[in-house]
Design an enzyme around this catalytic site. Structure first.
Site, PDB file in Angstrom:
ATOM      1  N   GLU A 242       0.767  -1.196  -0.065  1.00 43.56           N
ATOM      2  CA  GLU A 242       0.135   0.086  -0.008  1.00 43.56           C
ATOM      3  C   GLU A 242       0.841   1.302   0.148  1.00 43.56           C
ATOM      4  O   GLU A 242       0.676   1.960   0.856  1.00 43.56           O
ATOM      5  CB  GLU A 242      -0.904   0.002   1.306  1.00 43.56           C
ATOM      6  CG  GLU A 242      -1.885  -1.122   1.357  1.00 43.56           C
ATOM      7  CD  GLU A 242      -2.746  -1.119   2.593  1.00 43.56           C
ATOM      8  OE1 GLU A 242      -1.962  -0.580   3.716  1.00 43.56           O
ATOM      9  OE2 GLU A 242      -3.577  -1.722   2.601  1.00 43.56           O
ATOM     10  N   PRO A 243       1.534   1.423  -1.082  1.00 41.47           N
ATOM     11  CA  PRO A 243       2.376   2.645  -1.070  1.00 41.47           C
ATOM     12  C   PRO A 243       1.433   4.029  -1.155  1.00 41.47           C
ATOM     13  O   PRO A 243       0.653   4.036  -2.254  1.00 41.47           O
ATOM     14  CB  PRO A 243       3.422   2.443  -2.230  1.00 41.47           C
ATOM     15  CG  PRO A 243       2.391   1.563  -3.223  1.00 41.47           C
ATOM     16  CD  PRO A 243       1.785   0.713  -2.239  1.00 41.47           C
TER      17      PRO A 243
ATOM     18  N   TYR B  75       0.732  14.218   1.724  1.00 39.79           N
ATOM     19  CA  TYR B  75       0.416  14.637   3.179  1.00 39.79           C
ATOM     20  C   TYR B  75       0.741  15.965   3.142  1.00 39.79           C
ATOM     21  O   TYR B  75       0.733  16.611   4.298  1.00 39.79           O
ATOM     22  CB  TYR B  75       1.155  13.983   4.239  1.00 39.79           C
ATOM     23  CG  TYR B  75       0.782  12.284   3.950  1.00 39.79           C
ATOM     24  CD1 TYR B  75      -0.210  11.878   4.444  1.00 39.79           C
ATOM     25  CD2 TYR B  75       2.006  11.452   3.592  1.00 39.79           C
ATOM     26  CE1 TYR B  75      -0.556  10.464   4.441  1.00 39.79           C
ATOM     27  CE2 TYR B  75       1.812  10.130   3.716  1.00 39.79           C
ATOM     28  CZ  TYR B  75       0.439   9.601   3.886  1.00 39.79           C
ATOM     29  OH  TYR B  75       0.167   8.211   3.822  1.00 39.79           O
TER      30      TYR B  75
ATOM     31  N   CYS C  32       0.776  33.410  11.401  1.00 43.88           N
ATOM     32  CA  CYS C  32       0.985  34.030  12.807  1.00 43.88           C
ATOM     33  C   CYS C  32       1.407  33.069  13.643  1.00 43.88           C
ATOM     34  O   CYS C  32       0.639  32.966  14.708  1.00 43.88           O
ATOM     35  CB  CYS C  32      -0.189  35.005  13.080  1.00 43.88           C
ATOM     36  SG  CYS C  32       0.337  36.094  14.231  1.00 43.88           S
ATOM     37  N   GLU C  33       2.562  32.420  13.450  1.00 46.36           N
ATOM     38  CA  GLU C  33       2.914  31.260  14.505  1.00 46.36           C
ATOM     39  C   GLU C  33       4.489  31.133  14.450  1.00 46.36           C
ATOM     40  O   GLU C  33       4.980  31.006  13.175  1.00 46.36           O
ATOM     41  CB  GLU C  33       2.179  30.082  14.403  1.00 46.36           C
ATOM     42  CG  GLU C  33       2.523  29.144  14.992  1.00 46.36           C
ATOM     43  CD  GLU C  33       1.193  28.119  15.530  1.00 46.36           C
ATOM     44  OE1 GLU C  33       0.220  28.428  15.354  1.00 46.36           O
ATOM     45  OE2 GLU C  33       1.685  27.075  16.057  1.00 46.36           O
TER      46      GLU C  33
ATOM     47  N   ARG D 235       2.731   7.491   0.018  1.00 51.07           N
ATOM     48  CA  ARG D 235       4.288   8.586  -0.178  1.00 51.07           C
ATOM     49  C   ARG D 235       5.135   8.064  -1.115  1.00 51.07           C
ATOM     50  O   ARG D 235       5.448   9.127  -1.988  1.00 51.07           O
ATOM     51  CB  ARG D 235       4.614   8.451   1.349  1.00 51.07           C
ATOM     52  CG  ARG D 235       5.833   9.625   1.353  1.00 51.07           C
ATOM     53  CD  ARG D 235       6.596   9.241   2.588  1.00 51.07           C
ATOM     54  NE  ARG D 235       5.955   8.786   3.731  1.00 51.07           N
ATOM     55  CZ  ARG D 235       5.474   9.723   4.653  1.00 51.07           C
ATOM     56  NH1 ARG D 235       5.667  11.046   4.749  1.00 51.07           N
ATOM     57  NH2 ARG D 235       4.785   9.047   5.792  1.00 51.07           N
TER      58      ARG D 235
END
Lengths: 444, 444
Positions: A298-299, A403, A373-374, A301
């Site tokens: 199940e690739p 992802y 803003c972080e 990525r």
């Protein structure tokens, strides 16, 4: 690191059809990234279609048949992606009702869909049975009963796998072989829950148990985890053979194949890995004197990840004194944690390149940050980059195909970037850029 | 912990108008949560309007005037929220071009908007000047020049603050007082960059410098960080007074006021905190013989956070053996990291309650997980909960009003939850639930 390094495009990290010309402009599949930025704006995600398809084919060849390779749609799913995967003959993993719905709407054949999920609703299971998906992977005993009941109501039999928790966790280069029972997925091999589930599935009138499923982690770069999981799960195949007189024809070894995000990382070669896994399963089955199950993988990525780059425009640049003797150059781009949460979420490492020209400044400690803003809004945490990266430059991070868009948010009301696929000198808009009107459309 | 604890609703964590009746049903503002679940589905976010407004008023009173309190819209912004904040007379902080656009579209008066951002584009700054926002907070010297240029082009003067990096970081209970220069925001006090920026801003023809801005962190539970930052920044006010002959009339002390996510956390009392901060600034200014600046603050979480609960339906439940002697009960709900990324992103702690009935099971080690295909998809990591929580129960996590919807994603193609506001027995849909069609609308 030297200047050549920053201007070079490591082939194992960048899309297969990426190249930099003599003037310093980077193109993918013949399309200059500055032209794409001008046409579609930034941040922009650019996916190399031939690269995506070639990775599907490499996997299909390595595992002996396209349908044995299940693309994990959670990595990145659109109707176009579903169509590519279908055209290449691969199977498709879905992990939610909506992923299933979108795959079916895109015309993906139900018989090549495998359905995952730790908390499937009755409606979700009903849809699986109605469409007769290839496999439902059972995650818990309540679900087993519910699926059997739903299938009986619909007068059908549903092919299923049982998800086994093998007590093996392989993550990057670390292998935890004895523990990792403490997570939500599957039935424990160690405490007998997996065997009990197999028994129940075999006895359930409207279920057809065809195999077991194991998944041992993500970003795995070596074989031992797969080997250990195979050993343990084949031990269960033997027990099922001996005690229940049943030979399960299939085995799903899950995903987790690592990719290189930066030049110094090396993914396992697909062929070598496949050969090793198939050989291991075959040898073990022969040792145990049971039929060799057909192996699925199940690739997600490993197919989508390396095919894509995210293209940003450089904005504010500042040099900060971070100690008595050291400074760091902060390079801010026009995206960030809304389009790539992985550095903040997993401390994932990324690298990047200026793609509109060659850089020849002095190499200095640099950090690439987003526009949110972080303070944790970081894309490239630590790098040595030339000090002539300036506002207006185009900066691209490779290996953002998996992802990133899939986990993107609208934090700070940032709109989702546009996604274009490129192939043979032609760019096709796959997902248009979100607008402020889109953000407001849910307001009542 | 005892049964009463699980059935109780800690008043400092739950919305002010939450209550459980004798039959065990929890309501907010007179609306039974099971009824809301039936009408709007789950996951559902429920925001207590009177609670939100009362926290605005508490802050306004504590700081002496509503406009001194700037609601940080990054915590959670919709047109309705902007309207509430406006009606309460508060000011509004925005941190991106889109936040500004949405606030203006919602009719928020530009003169009470403060604009943040480490990487503001020319178009963004142009919009600020065109609308004559109350303050632009300057983050870097390139931006200072650009804003001055834009304002000159438009023939206007823009009121600005300079963001100062005071070398103080307060996060939860940890105070880092000497370092933390190594982050992207603002001009360093220590290396002279802040003073240089002030000088440049004073000299810039189309800028009107009215104050300095400091922000020292988030989830702060005590005073020392604010005190130390005030000391350092007022030292700069004195230098500006002495060397430039300028008295800056305003001081923005930023946000970061901690809230309680779980029963054992205690937020600082707003009045006590405000009193302490104002007193500190006044005393310091008098000591330094400079005029006392007017103090602004920027609460986001402290206003929005406690007003909201997220309501889920319990699905799969399983008990897992996690060691030779211990088990853990896994309770899966129908949302997860897509609607609340904070546990995965920050290891943030949440707690929750069954809200459709009283529970009276035996207390056991429990973990509440979401329905995503990821083992890190956890909402409540460790808790002692009754073992009679079962599929179909409604489970609500309080204190989800800030940074939950605002950071939500469509991971696994989950749709964003609906948001309803409740007040005096009436529920109003604020944001409708996303649909699969919404997810596909960006496909070209």
């Amino acid at each position: 690191m030297n200047h050549q390094d920053f201007n070079g495009l490591p082939a194992h990290v960048w899309p297969r059809n990426a190249a930099r010309d003599a003037s310093g402009v980077v193109s993918i599949a013949g399309l200059a990234l500055p032209d794409l930025a001008a046409e579609f704006g930034t941040p922009l995600m650019i996916i190399d279609e031939d690269d995506f398809r070639s990775r599907c084919r490499d996997m299909a060849e390595a595992y002996g048949a396209p349908r044995r390779v299940h693309y994990a749609s959670k990595a990145f799913l659109t109707s176009t992606i579903a169509r590519w995967v279908n055209e290449e003959g691969l199977s498709l993993d879905v992990a939610s009702f909506n992923e299933l719905t979108i795959a079916l709407r895109a015309g993906f054949p139900a018989e090549r869909i495998t359905v995952h999920g730790n908390n499937k609703s009755r409606e979700f299971l009903r849809s699986c049975v109605t469409h007769q998906v290839g496999h439902v992977v059972l995650d818990n005993s309540g679900e087993l009963d519910l699926l059997n009941e739903v299938a009986r109501e619909l007068g059908k039999t549903q092919r299923v796998m049982v998800r086994v928790k093998p007590g093996v966790e392989a993550h990057t280069n670390e292998l935890i072989a004895t523990a990792h029972e403490d997570q939500k997925f599957g039935f424990s091999l160690a405490d007998g829950a997996a065997f009990a589930a197999v028994q129940a599935a075999v006895e359930a009138e409207n279920l057809e148990l065809v195999g077991l499923h194991v998944h041992i982690g993500s970003q795995i770069f070596d074989m031992p985890g797969f080997q250990l999981a195979s050993q343990r799960v084949l031990g269960l195949y033997e027990r099922i053979h001996t005690e229940l007189g049943v030979d399960l024809p299939e085995l799903d070894l899950g995903g987790g194949y690592g990719i290189a995000y930066t030049a110094d990382q090396r993914a396992l070669d697909v062929k070598t890995l496949a050969h090793g896994m198939l050989r291991e399963v075959e040898d073990l089955a022969k040792e145990l004197d049971i039929p060799v199950p057909e192996v699925f993988v199940e690739p997600g990525r490993a197919i989508a990840g390396p095919t894509t780059v995210t293209l940003y425009t450089v904005g504010a640049v500042k040099t900060i004194k971070i100690s008595e003797t050291a400074t760091r150059r902060y390079i801010a781009v026009d995206g960030g944690m809304s389009d790539n949460i992985r550095p903040a979420l997993y401390e994932a490492e990324y690298d990047g390149r200026v793609v509109n020209r060659l850089c020849d400044g002095e190499y200095v400690d640099s950090r690439v940050v987003g526009a949110h803003c972080e303070s944790g809004d970081i894309l490239v945490n630590e790098a040595e980059y030339p000090d002539d990266i300036t506002p207006g430059d185009l900066f691209a991070t490779p290996a953002t195909g998996a992802y990133c868009y899939a986990m993107s948010s609208n934090y700070n009301m940032f709109t989702k970037p546009a996604v274009v696929s490129v192939k043979d000198g032609k760019a096709t808009l796959m997902l248009r850029r979100e607008t402020v009107d889109d953000l407001l459309r849910l307001e009542v």
